[in-house]
Design an enzyme around this catalytic site. Structure first.
Site, PDB file in Angstrom:
ATOM      1  N   HIS A 350       0.842  -1.196   0.000  1.00 29.60           N
ATOM      2  CA  HIS A 350       0.000   0.000   0.000  1.00 29.60           C
ATOM      3  C   HIS A 350       0.873   1.239   0.000  1.00 29.60           C
ATOM      4  O   HIS A 350       1.937   1.239   0.613  1.00 29.60           O
ATOM      5  CB  HIS A 350      -0.903   0.010   1.236  1.00 29.60           C
ATOM      6  CG  HIS A 350      -2.091   0.888   1.056  1.00 29.60           C
ATOM      7  ND1 HIS A 350      -2.043   2.239   1.286  1.00 29.60           N
ATOM      8  CD2 HIS A 350      -3.329   0.601   0.625  1.00 29.60           C
ATOM      9  CE1 HIS A 350      -3.228   2.741   1.017  1.00 29.60           C
ATOM     10  NE2 HIS A 350      -4.029   1.786   0.603  1.00 29.60           N
ATOM     11  N   ASP A 403      -7.930  -5.416  -0.376  1.00 30.95           N
ATOM     12  CA  ASP A 403      -8.408  -6.203  -1.510  1.00 30.95           C
ATOM     13  C   ASP A 403      -8.167  -7.695  -1.356  1.00 30.95           C
ATOM     14  O   ASP A 403      -8.746  -8.494  -2.083  1.00 30.95           O
ATOM     15  CB  ASP A 403      -7.736  -5.707  -2.801  1.00 30.95           C
ATOM     16  CG  ASP A 403      -8.124  -4.282  -3.098  1.00 30.95           C
ATOM     17  OD1 ASP A 403      -9.318  -4.060  -3.306  1.00 30.95           O
ATOM     18  OD2 ASP A 403      -7.259  -3.404  -3.076  1.00 30.95           O
TER      19      ASP A 403
END
Ligand code: COA
Length: 474
Positions: A350, A403
């Site tokens: 991320h 996700d």
């Protein structure tokens, strides 16, 4: 402080005899991309500096690292891009930093969402997202994001009614969805959102940004469900304003009633998806509204960016990855191969979090619950095996992201994988609208600069006098 060579040798876990002038990133197996990240972290600690992504790319050889270490010990302007020969004008005479990918750039103030990357916390308007998912409904969260405060009971009742009554679609949009029945759900959603601007004149759309935004939040689930019904060769299910947003969304998607437990799971998912500060898609929406474009244009821009596989589209890519892995015992080899090829393992990493993505907790729990409930545990076990195989990357700040588990929940509900990103986007709608309103209320055109490093100014040679080119560079 130890000599820089000693630091490099220790970080790469190699003997000092291998520190030659030719030593560079990927010149030896020990200096791969992960060792590189580890080396950069070590340099940050030892030299007391912050190494940006750009600098990380530049520090790709022992020589470059030695030069950099020397410059840090005798400080010079950091990451400066100085004038190159010949000087073109006033810009080139300045020293400035280039922030590739806008990494670390704070472009405005916001009261919507706080991400505490260090401690892995996410809150909307000051409320922790996990508390909201436990104690509030999606509608309460929408009201919170749009109004800035949680609603009291009478306000919530009015708000529920208002939102529920905005779900229906004009028949022309259903016709358009039918034309796009073979398109990916995100392509259909993006196009239909843009087309929905026919419901408003350009003027009303501009004047009533909040109203147009609220209507879109209500209509997006209907759009996704109607497109899915049409491509499944059934008639779209009409919205039922007596049901909650999540319950009606799931009912329209499945074409039948679903249990209160499943509706609540979707409700909580939508809450956790509702906003994530200035991510790429919310930023795109802010850029669009900042230029004076209308709400439909701004949400369309946001959805276009959201669908990319490095962003919201990763949720579907993770499901494809689960199928590619096939069995939990293949996960370690899969990860090794991806890393060897310098390819990302989807669902990990991320731009903001270096620790745990706080949204993972909710989705991991829900995916686990769903896999136990359905007795279909293979996909969940594959994901867990991927997490175990990625364990060494955790200390480099590459951990599971939202996700990784989110799409699994929808797969286990019996929904097709290519709907996962669209369902995520339905949750993200209030975030888009909150950012659009915040930007709109205190607008400034968003217009960053690029540092030009192309050819110097040159004289144009008329076509007739130009020599025939043997090859054309693009
Ligand atoms: N798998 C393997 N390596 C990864 C990785 C992943 N998922 N994420 C980052 N890395 C590595 C990069 O290869 C890079 O190594 P290098 O310096 O040797 O090239 C290093 O970590 C830094 O990554 P970078 O891509 O520069 O960080 P970023 O902040 O720009 O990227 C993402 C963030 C999300 C784009 C990236 O982590 C990624 O591609 N993840 C997979 C897609 C995904 O799940 N997206 C959803 C995000 S919510």
């Amino acid at each position: 402080m130890p000599a820089i060579e000693t630091i490099v040798a220790a970080a790469l876990n190699i003997g000092p005899d291998r520190l030659t002038d030719e030593l560079a990133y990927q010149s030896i197996p020990e200096w791969d991309s992960f060792a590189h990240v580890q080396l950069m972290l070590t340099l940050e600690t030892k030299l007391g500096v912050i190494i940006t992504n750009d600098l990380m790319l530049e520090l790709n050889s022992l020589m470059a690292i030695k030069d950099y270490a020397a410059s840090v010990r005798e400080p010079m302007p950091l990451a400066s891009v100085a004038a190159s020969e010949p000087a073109h004008g006033p810009l080139e005479s300045k020293t400035f930093n280039v922030h590739r990918g806008l990494t670390g750039v704070i472009f405005d103030h916001s009261t919507i969402t706080e991400i505490d990357a260090e401690y892995g916390r996410l809150s909307y308007r000051g409320y922790d997202v996990n508390d909201l998912a436990t104690h509030a409904s999606f509608e309460e969260t929408v009201a919170l994001l749009l109004d800035g405060e949680l609603p009291d009971a009478p306000r919530l009742e009015r708000f529920n009614r208002e939102l529920a009554n905005l779900r229906a679609l004009p028949s022309s949009i259903i016709d358009l969805l039918a034309v796009m029945k073979h398109a990916h759900p995100m392509a259909a959603l993006r196009t239909a959102v843009s087309a929905l601007s026919v419901q408003h004149s350009a003027k009303t759309n501009q004047l009533n940004t909040a109203g147009a935004g609220l209507r879109l939040i209500a209509q997006v689930p209907t759009l996704i469900a109607a497109h899915h019904a049409l491509r499944s060769d059934r008639n779209p299910t009409a919205p039922d304003p007596a049901l909650s947003h999540a319950q009606d969304f799931l009912r329209m998607l499945l074409g039948r009633d679903s249990s209160p437990e499943l509706s609540r799971l979707i409700d909580q998912d939508l809450i956790v998806h509702a906003d994530h500060s200035s991510n790429a898609s919310a930023f795109a929406a802010r850029v669009a509204i900042g230029s004076g474009a209308d709400v439909h244009a701004a949400v369309t821009a946001g959805l276009a960016v959201f669908a990319g596989p490095l962003h919201g589209g990763a949720v579907e890519a993770v499901l494809q990855q689960i199928d590619q892995v096939g069995r939990p015992e293949h996960a370690a080899a899969f990860v090794r191969e991806r890393l060897r090829q310098n390819q990302p393992v989807m669902g990990f990493g991320h731009r903001v979090y270096r620790g745990e993505d706080p949204r993972v907790r909710h989705f991991r729990h829900t995916a686990y619950q769903m896999s136990e409930r359905t007795g279909n545990t293979t996909s969940f076990n594959i994901v867990e095996a991927l997490v175990a195989a990625m364990q060494p990357c955790l200390r480099l700040g590459i951990g599971p992201n939202v996700d990784l588990y989110a799409g699994l929940v929808y797969r286990l509900m019996g929904l097709p994988d290519d709907l996962a990103c669209a369902i995520f986007a339905a949750g993200r709608m209030p975030g888009f609208v909150a950012h659009i309103l915040e930007q709109h209320t205190n607008n400034i055109l968003i217009r960053p600069l690029l540092h030009y490093n192309g050819p110097s100014r040159r004289t144009l040679i008329p076509l007739q006098q130009r020599q025939t080119m043997t090859s054309v560079g693009v």
